[in-house]
Design a protein around this motif. Structure first.
Motif, mmCIF file in Angstrom:
data_model
loop_
_atom_site.group_PDB
_atom_site.id
_atom_site.type_symbol
_atom_site.label_atom_id
_atom_site.label_comp_id
_atom_site.label_asym_id
_atom_site.label_seq_id
_atom_site.Cartn_x
_atom_site.Cartn_y
_atom_site.Cartn_z
ATOM 1 N N CYS A 1 60.104 43.134 120.441
ATOM 2 C CA CYS A 1 60.340 44.373 121.174
ATOM 3 C C CYS A 1 61.076 45.345 120.273
ATOM 4 O O CYS A 1 61.585 44.974 119.212
ATOM 5 C CB CYS A 1 61.141 44.120 122.461
ATOM 6 S SG CYS A 1 62.843 43.589 122.182
ATOM 7 N N GLY A 2 61.115 46.634 120.709
ATOM 8 C CA GLY A 2 61.874 47.628 119.991
ATOM 9 C C GLY A 2 61.032 48.624 119.215
ATOM 10 O O GLY A 2 59.860 48.873 119.536
ATOM 11 N N LEU A 3 61.630 49.176 118.158
ATOM 12 C CA LEU A 3 60.997 50.190 117.319
ATOM 13 C C LEU A 3 59.736 49.630 116.673
ATOM 14 O O LEU A 3 59.726 48.498 116.174
ATOM 15 C CB LEU A 3 61.984 50.648 116.247
ATOM 16 C CG LEU A 3 61.541 51.771 115.302
ATOM 17 C CD1 LEU A 3 61.258 53.061 116.081
ATOM 18 C CD2 LEU A 3 62.606 52.010 114.245
ATOM 19 N N ASN A 4 58.681 50.466 116.664
ATOM 20 C CA ASN A 4 57.390 49.973 116.186
ATOM 21 C C ASN A 4 56.598 51.062 115.472
ATOM 22 O O ASN A 4 55.375 50.986 115.379
ATOM 23 C CB ASN A 4 56.580 49.427 117.377
ATOM 24 C CG ASN A 4 55.377 48.620 116.960
ATOM 25 O OD1 ASN A 4 55.403 47.913 115.963
ATOM 26 N ND2 ASN A 4 54.309 48.715 117.725
ATOM 27 N N LYS A 5 57.282 52.083 114.931
ATOM 28 C CA LYS A 5 56.572 53.223 114.373
ATOM 29 C C LYS A 5 55.743 52.862 113.143
ATOM 30 O O LYS A 5 54.789 53.568 112.808
ATOM 31 C CB LYS A 5 57.535 54.355 114.036
ATOM 32 C CG LYS A 5 58.460 54.104 112.864
ATOM 33 C CD LYS A 5 59.375 55.294 112.632
ATOM 34 C CE LYS A 5 60.261 55.098 111.421
ATOM 35 N NZ LYS A 5 59.492 55.036 110.156
ATOM 36 N N ASP A 6 56.086 51.765 112.473
ATOM 37 C CA ASP A 6 55.306 51.323 111.319
ATOM 38 C C ASP A 6 54.511 50.052 111.608
ATOM 39 O O ASP A 6 53.988 49.425 110.691
ATOM 40 C CB ASP A 6 56.228 51.083 110.114
ATOM 41 C CG ASP A 6 56.798 52.378 109.570
ATOM 42 O OD1 ASP A 6 56.003 53.249 109.158
ATOM 43 O OD2 ASP A 6 58.040 52.536 109.574
ATOM 44 N N GLY A 7 54.461 49.667 112.888
ATOM 45 C CA GLY A 7 53.722 48.461 113.247
ATOM 46 C C GLY A 7 54.484 47.186 112.972
ATOM 47 O O GLY A 7 53.901 46.102 112.892
ATOM 48 N N GLN A 8 55.829 47.288 112.871
ATOM 49 C CA GLN A 8 56.631 46.115 112.524
ATOM 50 C C GLN A 8 56.634 45.029 113.599
ATOM 51 O O GLN A 8 57.062 43.904 113.348
ATOM 52 C CB GLN A 8 58.071 46.511 112.181
ATOM 53 C CG GLN A 8 58.802 47.348 113.221
ATOM 54 C CD GLN A 8 58.753 48.824 112.915
ATOM 55 O OE1 GLN A 8 57.688 49.398 112.783
ATOM 56 N NE2 GLN A 8 59.934 49.444 112.805
ATOM 57 N N LEU A 9 56.141 45.348 114.804
ATOM 58 C CA LEU A 9 56.070 44.334 115.849
ATOM 59 C C LEU A 9 54.796 43.506 115.759
ATOM 60 O O LEU A 9 54.658 42.492 116.451
ATOM 61 C CB LEU A 9 56.171 44.979 117.235
ATOM 62 C CG LEU A 9 57.457 45.763 117.522
ATOM 63 C CD1 LEU A 9 57.469 46.235 118.973
ATOM 64 C CD2 LEU A 9 58.691 44.934 117.211
ATOM 65 N N GLY A 10 53.864 43.926 114.935
ATOM 66 C CA GLY A 10 52.646 43.156 114.730
ATOM 67 C C GLY A 10 51.743 43.080 115.941
ATOM 68 O O GLY A 10 51.013 42.109 116.120
ATOM 69 N N LEU A 11 51.763 44.122 116.756
ATOM 70 C CA LEU A 11 50.996 44.126 118.005
ATOM 71 C C LEU A 11 49.689 44.909 117.907
ATOM 72 O O LEU A 11 48.960 45.027 118.885
ATOM 73 C CB LEU A 11 51.852 44.706 119.136
ATOM 74 C CG LEU A 11 53.143 43.941 119.456
ATOM 75 C CD1 LEU A 11 53.939 44.682 120.516
ATOM 76 C CD2 LEU A 11 52.821 42.525 119.918
ATOM 77 N N GLY A 12 49.413 45.465 116.723
ATOM 78 C CA GLY A 12 48.176 46.209 116.549
ATOM 79 C C GLY A 12 48.281 47.680 116.900
ATOM 80 O O GLY A 12 47.285 48.393 116.892
ATOM 81 N N HIS A 13 49.497 48.170 117.230
ATOM 82 C CA HIS A 13 49.701 49.579 117.541
ATOM 83 C C HIS A 13 51.083 49.997 117.057
ATOM 84 O O HIS A 13 51.816 49.188 116.467
ATOM 85 C CB HIS A 13 49.551 49.835 119.049
ATOM 86 C CG HIS A 13 50.528 49.074 119.910
ATOM 87 N ND1 HIS A 13 51.853 49.418 120.022
ATOM 88 C CD2 HIS A 13 50.362 47.964 120.692
ATOM 89 C CE1 HIS A 13 52.477 48.579 120.828
ATOM 90 N NE2 HIS A 13 51.585 47.675 121.255
ATOM 91 N N THR A 14 51.460 51.267 117.289
ATOM 92 C CA THR A 14 52.749 51.767 116.803
ATOM 93 C C THR A 14 53.625 52.327 117.919
ATOM 94 O O THR A 14 54.513 53.146 117.671
ATOM 95 C CB THR A 14 52.520 52.869 115.742
ATOM 96 O OG1 THR A 14 51.727 53.920 116.318
ATOM 97 C CG2 THR A 14 51.827 52.310 114.509
ATOM 98 N N GLU A 15 53.400 51.887 119.143
ATOM 99 C CA GLU A 15 54.202 52.330 120.272
ATOM 100 C C GLU A 15 55.435 51.447 120.444
ATOM 101 O O GLU A 15 55.380 50.239 120.206
ATOM 102 C CB GLU A 15 53.369 52.298 121.557
ATOM 103 C CG GLU A 15 52.149 53.217 121.524
ATOM 104 C CD GLU A 15 51.304 53.071 122.769
ATOM 105 O OE1 GLU A 15 51.713 52.335 123.699
ATOM 106 O OE2 GLU A 15 50.224 53.680 122.813
ATOM 107 N N GLU A 16 56.546 52.061 120.867
ATOM 108 C CA GLU A 16 57.751 51.286 121.133
ATOM 109 C C GLU A 16 57.510 50.330 122.297
ATOM 110 O O GLU A 16 56.742 50.616 123.210
ATOM 111 C CB GLU A 16 58.930 52.211 121.469
ATOM 112 C CG GLU A 16 59.442 52.988 120.270
ATOM 113 C CD GLU A 16 60.617 53.879 120.627
ATOM 114 O OE1 GLU A 16 61.066 53.839 121.800
ATOM 115 O OE2 GLU A 16 61.080 54.616 119.746
#
Length: 285
Positions: free
Chosen positions: A70-85
Protein backbone atom coordinates in the motif's frame (compact mmCIF):
# COMPACT_ATOMS: atom_id res chain seq x y z
CA UNK A 1 15.32 0.09 4.27
CA UNK A 2 14.20 -2.50 6.75
CA UNK A 3 11.78 -0.64 8.97
CA UNK A 4 10.93 -3.63 11.11
CA UNK A 5 12.77 -6.89 11.89
CA UNK A 6 11.29 -10.24 11.00
CA UNK A 7 8.24 -10.86 13.11
CA UNK A 8 7.17 -13.98 14.96
CA UNK A 9 5.28 -16.17 12.46
CA UNK A 10 2.33 -16.51 14.82
CA UNK A 11 1.64 -12.77 14.90
CA UNK A 12 -1.62 -12.44 12.96
CA UNK A 13 -2.14 -8.68 13.17
CA UNK A 14 0.07 -5.61 13.25
CA UNK A 15 -0.14 -2.05 14.52
CA UNK A 16 0.78 0.97 12.40
CA UNK A 17 1.29 4.65 13.21
CA UNK A 18 3.15 7.76 12.09
CA UNK A 19 3.36 9.65 8.81
CA UNK A 20 0.65 8.65 6.37
CA UNK A 21 0.80 11.21 3.54
CA UNK A 22 0.36 8.55 0.86
CA UNK A 23 -1.76 6.03 2.74
CA UNK A 24 1.29 3.93 3.58
CA UNK A 25 -0.26 2.83 6.89
CA UNK A 26 -2.97 0.95 5.02
CA UNK A 27 -5.77 2.51 7.07
CA UNK A 28 -7.83 3.78 4.14
CA UNK A 29 -6.94 7.50 4.59
CA UNK A 30 -3.97 9.90 4.42
CA UNK A 31 -4.09 11.43 7.89
CA UNK A 32 -1.03 11.04 10.13
CA UNK A 33 -1.61 8.67 13.04
CA UNK A 34 -0.21 9.63 16.44
CA UNK A 35 -0.98 6.35 18.19
CA UNK A 36 -0.62 2.94 16.62
CA UNK A 37 -3.75 1.43 15.13
CA UNK A 38 -4.10 -2.30 14.73
CA UNK A 39 -4.67 -4.05 11.43
CA UNK A 40 -5.74 -7.64 11.85
CA UNK A 41 -7.97 -8.62 8.96
CA UNK A 42 -6.31 -7.71 5.66
CA UNK A 43 -4.11 -10.81 5.39
CA UNK A 44 -6.15 -13.53 7.03
CA UNK A 45 -5.86 -16.51 7.12
CA UNK A 46 -2.11 -15.98 6.74
CA UNK A 47 0.14 -14.76 9.51
CA UNK A 48 2.46 -11.79 9.14
CA UNK A 49 6.08 -12.82 8.67
CA UNK A 50 7.80 -9.59 7.58
CA UNK A 51 6.95 -5.88 7.45
CA UNK A 52 9.01 -3.24 5.68
CA UNK A 53 8.61 0.33 4.49
CA UNK A 54 10.14 2.69 1.95
CA UNK A 55 9.90 6.40 1.21
CA UNK A 56 6.11 6.36 1.08
CA UNK A 57 5.05 2.75 0.64
CA UNK A 58 4.76 -0.35 2.80
CA UNK A 59 4.90 -4.09 2.20
CA UNK A 60 3.89 -7.13 4.22
CA UNK A 61 4.81 -10.76 3.60
CA UNK A 62 2.55 -13.38 5.16
CA UNK A 63 3.56 -16.73 6.55
CA UNK A 64 2.09 -18.31 3.42
CA UNK A 65 4.33 -16.22 1.17
CA UNK A 66 1.75 -13.71 -0.05
CA UNK A 67 2.73 -10.07 -0.62
CA UNK A 68 0.50 -7.15 0.40
CA UNK A 69 1.36 -3.53 -0.45
CA UNK A 70 0.00 0.00 0.00
CA UNK A 71 0.96 3.66 -0.21
CA UNK A 72 2.78 5.81 -2.77
CA UNK A 73 2.89 4.24 -6.22
CA UNK A 74 3.79 6.99 -8.69
CA UNK A 75 6.66 4.92 -10.11
CA UNK A 76 4.91 1.56 -9.84
CA UNK A 77 6.82 0.61 -6.69
CA UNK A 78 3.85 -1.43 -5.45
CA UNK A 79 4.16 -3.81 -8.39
CA UNK A 80 0.44 -3.76 -9.11
CA UNK A 81 0.66 -2.89 -12.80
CA UNK A 82 -0.46 0.74 -12.36
CA UNK A 83 0.69 4.00 -10.72
CA UNK A 84 -2.28 4.90 -8.52
CA UNK A 85 -1.92 5.30 -4.76
CA UNK A 86 -3.33 2.47 -2.67
CA UNK A 87 -4.78 3.28 0.76
CA UNK A 88 -5.39 -0.29 1.95
CA UNK A 89 -3.02 -3.24 2.04
CA UNK A 90 -3.69 -4.94 -1.27
CA UNK A 91 -2.43 -8.33 -2.51
CA UNK A 92 0.10 -8.19 -5.31
CA UNK A 93 -1.93 -10.31 -7.72
CA UNK A 94 0.83 -10.33 -10.32
CA UNK A 95 2.83 -12.55 -7.93
CA UNK A 96 0.03 -14.93 -6.93
CA UNK A 97 1.34 -18.48 -6.90
CA UNK A 98 4.87 -17.20 -6.34
CA UNK A 99 5.89 -17.67 -2.70
CA UNK A 100 7.66 -14.57 -1.35
CA UNK A 101 10.43 -14.85 1.22
CA UNK A 102 11.48 -11.21 1.73
CA UNK A 103 10.73 -7.70 0.48
CA UNK A 104 13.01 -4.64 0.66
CA UNK A 105 11.57 -1.16 0.04
CA UNK A 106 13.78 1.68 -1.15
CA UNK A 107 12.78 5.30 -1.52
CA UNK A 108 10.74 4.75 -4.68
CA UNK A 109 11.37 1.14 -5.64
CA UNK A 110 10.89 -2.38 -4.29
CA UNK A 111 13.07 -5.50 -4.36
CA UNK A 112 11.36 -8.88 -3.93
CA UNK A 113 12.95 -12.22 -3.03
CA UNK A 114 11.06 -15.44 -3.76
CA UNK A 115 11.42 -18.63 -1.76
CA UNK A 116 13.30 -20.26 -4.64
CA UNK A 117 15.97 -17.53 -4.49
CA UNK A 118 14.93 -15.38 -7.45
CA UNK A 119 14.99 -11.58 -7.16
CA UNK A 120 12.45 -9.26 -8.80
CA UNK A 121 12.21 -5.47 -8.82
CA UNK A 122 9.71 -2.72 -9.61
CA UNK A 123 9.38 1.05 -9.29
CA UNK A 124 11.81 3.80 -10.25
CA UNK A 125 14.96 2.91 -12.18
CA UNK A 126 16.35 6.45 -12.46
CA UNK A 127 19.54 5.43 -10.64
CA UNK A 128 19.72 1.84 -11.86
CA UNK A 129 18.25 0.61 -8.60
CA UNK A 130 16.14 -2.06 -10.33
CA UNK A 131 19.24 -3.90 -11.51
CA UNK A 132 18.09 -3.80 -15.13
CA UNK A 133 20.62 -1.47 -16.80
CA UNK A 134 18.86 -1.10 -20.15
CA UNK A 135 15.33 -1.13 -18.78
CA UNK A 136 12.84 1.76 -18.67
CA UNK A 137 13.07 4.59 -16.11
CA UNK A 138 10.34 2.89 -14.15
CA UNK A 139 8.62 -0.49 -14.07
CA UNK A 140 5.09 -1.10 -12.74
CA UNK A 141 5.30 -4.91 -12.99
CA UNK A 142 7.82 -6.93 -10.92
CA UNK A 143 10.54 -8.17 -13.25
CA UNK A 144 13.28 -10.69 -12.63
CA UNK A 145 16.85 -9.42 -12.24
CA UNK A 146 18.31 -11.87 -14.73
CA UNK A 147 21.95 -11.10 -13.93
CA UNK A 148 21.53 -12.62 -10.45
CA UNK A 149 21.87 -16.20 -11.66
CA UNK A 150 22.79 -17.80 -8.32
CA UNK A 151 20.22 -18.44 -5.58
CA UNK A 152 19.82 -15.36 -3.39
CA UNK A 153 19.25 -15.66 0.37
CA UNK A 154 19.04 -12.01 1.48
CA UNK A 155 18.20 -8.62 -0.07
CA UNK A 156 18.29 -4.98 1.03
CA UNK A 157 17.29 -1.60 -0.39
CA UNK A 158 18.58 1.86 0.44
CA UNK A 159 17.63 5.27 -0.83
CA UNK A 160 18.74 4.58 -4.41
CA UNK A 161 20.76 1.37 -4.23
CA UNK A 162 20.16 -2.30 -3.50
CA UNK A 163 22.05 -5.41 -2.41
CA UNK A 164 21.77 -9.19 -2.52
CA UNK A 165 23.66 -12.00 -0.82
CA UNK A 166 23.78 -15.37 -2.57
CA UNK A 167 23.84 -18.89 -1.17
CA UNK A 168 27.61 -19.03 -1.72
CA UNK A 169 28.10 -15.92 0.44
CA UNK A 170 28.81 -13.45 -2.37
CA UNK A 171 27.44 -9.90 -2.05
CA UNK A 172 26.16 -7.91 -5.04
CA UNK A 173 25.26 -4.23 -5.13
CA UNK A 174 23.62 -2.08 -7.82
CA UNK A 175 22.21 1.43 -8.17
CA UNK A 176 24.27 4.63 -8.21
CA UNK A 177 22.82 6.15 -5.04
CA UNK A 178 26.14 6.15 -3.15
CA UNK A 179 28.30 7.40 -6.01
CA UNK A 180 27.77 11.15 -5.59
CA UNK A 181 28.61 11.05 -1.87
CA UNK A 182 31.64 8.89 -2.59
CA UNK A 183 33.01 11.32 -5.18
CA UNK A 184 32.42 14.33 -2.93
CA UNK A 185 33.89 12.82 0.22
CA UNK A 186 36.74 10.89 -1.42
CA UNK A 187 38.11 13.37 -4.00
CA UNK A 188 40.76 12.01 -6.34
CA UNK A 189 40.00 8.39 -5.48
CA UNK A 190 38.60 5.88 -7.95
CA UNK A 191 35.20 4.55 -6.99
CA UNK A 192 34.84 0.75 -7.07
CA UNK A 193 32.57 -0.56 -9.80
CA UNK A 194 29.81 -1.68 -7.43
CA UNK A 195 29.19 1.94 -6.38
CA UNK A 196 28.48 3.04 -9.94
CA UNK A 197 26.90 -0.07 -11.46
CA UNK A 198 23.32 -0.17 -12.73
CA UNK A 199 23.36 -3.94 -12.71
CA UNK A 200 24.38 -6.41 -9.97
CA UNK A 201 28.11 -6.02 -9.36
CA UNK A 202 30.23 -8.03 -6.92
CA UNK A 203 31.17 -6.05 -3.82
CA UNK A 204 34.95 -6.23 -3.67
CA UNK A 205 36.71 -6.55 -0.34
CA UNK A 206 34.53 -9.39 0.94
CA UNK A 207 36.34 -12.22 -0.82
CA UNK A 208 37.53 -13.83 2.43
CA UNK A 209 34.13 -13.81 4.13
CA UNK A 210 30.80 -15.50 3.55
CA UNK A 211 27.77 -13.23 3.81
CA UNK A 212 24.51 -14.53 5.22
CA UNK A 213 22.65 -11.22 5.34
CA UNK A 214 22.86 -7.78 3.69
CA UNK A 215 21.47 -4.45 4.90
CA UNK A 216 21.13 -0.91 3.61
CA UNK A 217 20.43 2.53 5.00
CA UNK A 218 19.84 5.65 2.98
CA UNK A 219 23.51 5.91 1.92
CA UNK A 220 25.30 2.99 3.54
CA UNK A 221 25.50 -0.78 3.19
CA UNK A 222 26.36 -3.64 5.51
CA UNK A 223 26.96 -7.38 5.39
CA UNK A 224 26.80 -9.91 8.22
CA UNK A 225 28.96 -13.01 7.80
CA UNK A 226 28.52 -16.59 8.91
CA UNK A 227 31.30 -15.96 11.45
CA UNK A 228 29.26 -13.23 13.11
CA UNK A 229 31.36 -10.36 11.72
CA UNK A 230 29.88 -7.11 10.40
CA UNK A 231 31.29 -5.33 7.34
CA UNK A 232 30.15 -1.80 6.46
CA UNK A 233 30.70 0.70 3.63
CA UNK A 234 29.28 3.93 2.25
CA UNK A 235 28.40 7.15 4.09
CA UNK A 236 29.46 7.58 7.70
CA UNK A 237 27.94 11.04 8.14
CA UNK A 238 26.27 10.13 11.43
CA UNK A 239 28.91 7.69 12.69
CA UNK A 240 26.75 4.72 11.74
CA UNK A 241 29.76 2.79 10.41
CA UNK A 242 31.82 3.10 13.61
CA UNK A 243 34.72 4.58 11.64
CA UNK A 244 36.68 7.84 11.58
CA UNK A 245 36.28 8.11 7.79
CA UNK A 246 33.50 10.23 6.30
CA UNK A 247 32.92 7.63 3.58
CA UNK A 248 34.13 4.05 3.19
CA UNK A 249 34.69 3.14 -0.46
CA UNK A 250 35.28 -0.53 0.39
CA UNK A 251 33.83 -2.81 3.08
CA UNK A 252 35.50 -2.47 6.46
CA UNK A 253 34.99 -4.88 9.34
CA UNK A 254 33.84 -3.33 12.57
CA UNK A 255 36.31 -4.51 15.19
CA UNK A 256 35.10 -7.14 17.63
CA UNK A 257 35.87 -4.98 20.67
CA UNK A 258 33.08 -2.63 19.55
CA UNK A 259 30.72 -5.48 20.34
CA UNK A 260 32.52 -6.46 23.54
CA UNK A 261 34.04 -9.37 21.59
CA UNK A 262 30.64 -11.02 21.21
CA UNK A 263 29.62 -12.76 18.00
CA UNK A 264 26.94 -10.79 16.14
CA UNK A 265 23.72 -12.76 15.77
CA UNK A 266 21.58 -10.25 13.82
CA UNK A 267 21.73 -6.72 12.42
CA UNK A 268 19.09 -4.18 11.35
CA UNK A 269 19.55 -0.91 9.50
CA UNK A 270 17.62 2.31 9.77
CA UNK A 271 17.95 5.44 7.67
CA UNK A 272 21.22 6.57 9.26
CA UNK A 273 21.96 4.03 11.99
CA UNK A 274 22.59 0.33 12.59
CA UNK A 275 21.40 -1.95 15.39
CA UNK A 276 23.30 -5.15 16.16
CA UNK A 277 22.25 -8.03 18.37
CA UNK A 278 25.06 -10.12 19.83
CA UNK A 279 24.72 -13.45 21.53
CA UNK A 280 24.28 -11.66 24.83
CA UNK A 281 23.70 -7.96 24.17
CA UNK A 282 21.96 -5.29 22.09
CA UNK A 283 24.29 -2.61 20.73
CA UNK A 284 23.72 0.43 18.53
CA UNK A 285 25.95 2.33 16.09
Amino acid sequence: MEAFPQLHPCLVGASFGGANSYGQLGLGHKEDVLSAQQLSDFCKPGCIKRITGGGGHSAVVTDEGSLFVCGLNKDGQLGLGHTEEVLYFTPCKLLLGCAIQQVACGWDFTIILTENGQVLSCGSNSFGQLGVPHGPRRCVIPQAIELLREKVVSIAAGLRHALAATASGTVFQWGTGLASSGRRLCPGQTLPLFLTAKEPSTVTGLENSQAVCVLAGSDHSASLTDAGELYVWGSNKHGQLASQAAFLLLPQRIEAHCFQNEKIAAVWSGWTHLVAQTDLLWLRA
